[in-house]
Design an enzyme around this catalytic site. Structure first.
Site, PDB file in Angstrom:
ATOM      1  N   ASP A 110       0.841  -1.207   0.000  1.00 15.69           N
ATOM      2  CA  ASP A 110       0.000   0.000   0.000  1.00 15.69           C
ATOM      3  C   ASP A 110       0.872   1.251   0.000  1.00 15.69           C
ATOM      4  OD1 ASP A 110      -2.452  -1.469   0.174  1.00 15.69           O
ATOM      5  OD2 ASP A 110      -1.951  -1.893   2.257  1.00 15.69           O
ATOM      6  N   GLU A 183       0.281  -6.552 -10.321  1.00 12.70           N
ATOM      7  CA  GLU A 183       1.174  -6.372 -11.470  1.00 12.70           C
ATOM      8  C   GLU A 183       0.420  -6.632 -12.777  1.00 12.70           C
ATOM      9  OE1 GLU A 183       4.748  -8.648 -11.161  1.00 12.70           O
ATOM     10  OE2 GLU A 183       5.470  -8.037 -13.137  1.00 12.70           O
TER      11      GLU A 183
HETATM   12  N1  SAH Z   1       0.974  -8.519  -3.194  1.00  7.19           N
HETATM   13  C1  SAH Z   1      -0.343  -8.465  -3.798  1.00  7.19           C
HETATM   14  C2  SAH Z   1      -1.288  -7.506  -3.034  1.00  7.19           C
HETATM   15  C3  SAH Z   1      -0.835  -6.074  -2.974  1.00  7.19           C
HETATM   16  S1  SAH Z   1      -1.974  -5.012  -2.101  1.00  7.19           S
HETATM   17  C4  SAH Z   1      -0.206  -8.022  -5.250  1.00  7.19           C
HETATM   18  O1  SAH Z   1       0.863  -7.568  -5.646  1.00  7.19           O
HETATM   19  O2  SAH Z   1      -1.175  -8.178  -5.993  1.00  7.19           O
HETATM   20  C5  SAH Z   1      -1.160  -4.920  -0.523  1.00  7.19           C
HETATM   21  C6  SAH Z   1      -1.562  -6.064   0.401  1.00  7.19           C
HETATM   22  O3  SAH Z   1      -0.834  -5.917   1.631  1.00  7.19           O
HETATM   23  C7  SAH Z   1      -3.041  -6.062   0.766  1.00  7.19           C
HETATM   24  O4  SAH Z   1      -3.584  -7.352   0.510  1.00  7.19           O
HETATM   25  C8  SAH Z   1      -3.054  -5.736   2.262  1.00  7.19           C
HETATM   26  O5  SAH Z   1      -4.112  -6.336   2.960  1.00  7.19           O
HETATM   27  C9  SAH Z   1      -1.700  -6.244   2.715  1.00  7.19           C
HETATM   28  N2  SAH Z   1      -1.148  -5.567   3.908  1.00  7.19           N
HETATM   29  C10 SAH Z   1      -1.130  -4.242   4.134  1.00  7.19           C
HETATM   30  N3  SAH Z   1      -0.548  -3.966   5.307  1.00  7.19           N
HETATM   31  C11 SAH Z   1      -0.181  -5.154   5.851  1.00  7.19           C
HETATM   32  C12 SAH Z   1       0.440  -5.519   7.080  1.00  7.19           C
HETATM   33  N4  SAH Z   1       0.815  -4.586   7.970  1.00  7.19           N
HETATM   34  N5  SAH Z   1       0.671  -6.828   7.327  1.00  7.19           N
HETATM   35  C13 SAH Z   1       0.276  -7.774   6.427  1.00  7.19           C
HETATM   36  N6  SAH Z   1      -0.319  -7.482   5.241  1.00  7.19           N
HETATM   37  C14 SAH Z   1      -0.562  -6.195   4.960  1.00  7.19           C
END
Ligand code: SAH
Length: 204
Positions: A110, A183
């Site tokens: 994020d 991606e």
């Molecule tokens: N890696 C995936 C999702 C990216 S979105 C892709 O590339 O498609 C970012 C993901 O990180 C989300 O699913 C969110 O729930 C997770 N996330 C955010 N903060 C987090 C935290 N502190 N611990 C674990 N997961 C987290």
């Protein structure tokens, strides 16, 4: 990410299916340990776990509804070298012993664009300190994103962290074998960025 509510994503049902749902110290096998933080629906780590049966994979995801998709894929492929954790990156030191991990992957974390939220970014300096502690002396982190501002801030964050050396900084990552859901979605609209940083010291 907007998600429909999924009935089976109730934590107790996830737990019955083998998902770790509480912060506990994990017993790690004597194999290279690979961790992905924020695995989303799991396409990246599922493909890697399939290709590297001699490594032990850990998918950490805070959102039960997306995590459920990883579980479905793990079960469909009968992958026994993948552990799924419903949890928060802030608890990494509870799950993992110091110097236990060989590889950490962060994919499309994020961006938290507002300055007052930068501390929540998974490449913020406080997180890099956690990663440094759980990584082995020769371990590395790979971070991929489509968000230029987050990428630039992450490079700076690694530069300022004395224990990491940047070994790859790529502003136009070619399509590779291990593709994440984000991606797949973002590639058509611009470049994908990737960095890799290695732990500098050799304690392990
Ligand atoms: N890696 C995936 C999702 C990216 S979105 C892709 O590339 O498609 C970012 C993901 O990180 C989300 O699913 C969110 O729930 C997770 N996330 C955010 N903060 C987090 C935290 N502190 N611990 C674990 N997961 C987290």
């Amino acid at each position: 990410m907007r998600q429909r509510k999924i009935k089976n994503a109730a934590p107790t049902l996830l737990q019955q299916a083998g998902v770790i749902i509480e912060p506990v110290r994990l017993e790690l096998p004597d194999q290279p340990i690979v961790l992905e933080i924020g695995s989303g629906k799991g396409d990246f780590i599922i493909q890697m776990a399939r290709d590297y049966p001699d490594k032990s994979f850990y998918a950490l995801e805070i959102n039960a509804n997306v995590l459920y998709r990883i579980l479905q894929k793990k079960e469909a492929e009968k992958l026994n070298n993948l552990t799924i954790i419903l949890g928060d990156a802030n608890d990494l030191l509870t799950y993992f012993a110091e110097h236990s991990i060989a590889e950490i992957y962060l994919n499309f974390s994020d961006p938290w664009p507002k300055k007052r939220h930068h501390k929540r970014r998974l490449t913020y300096k406080s997180f890099l300190e956690l990663y440094k502690r759980i990584l082995k002396g020769n371990g590395f982190i790979q971070f991929r994103t489509d968000h230029l501002d987050l990428f630039a801030a992450s490079i700076e964050s690694f530069d300022l962290q004395p224990h990491f050396i940047l070994i790859e900084v790529n502003y136009d990552l070619p399509l590779g074998k291990y593709v994440t859901e984000y991606e797949q979605k973002k590639r058509p609209s611009g470049p994908i960025y990737q960095l890799r940083a290695k732990v500098e010291s050799d304690d392990s």
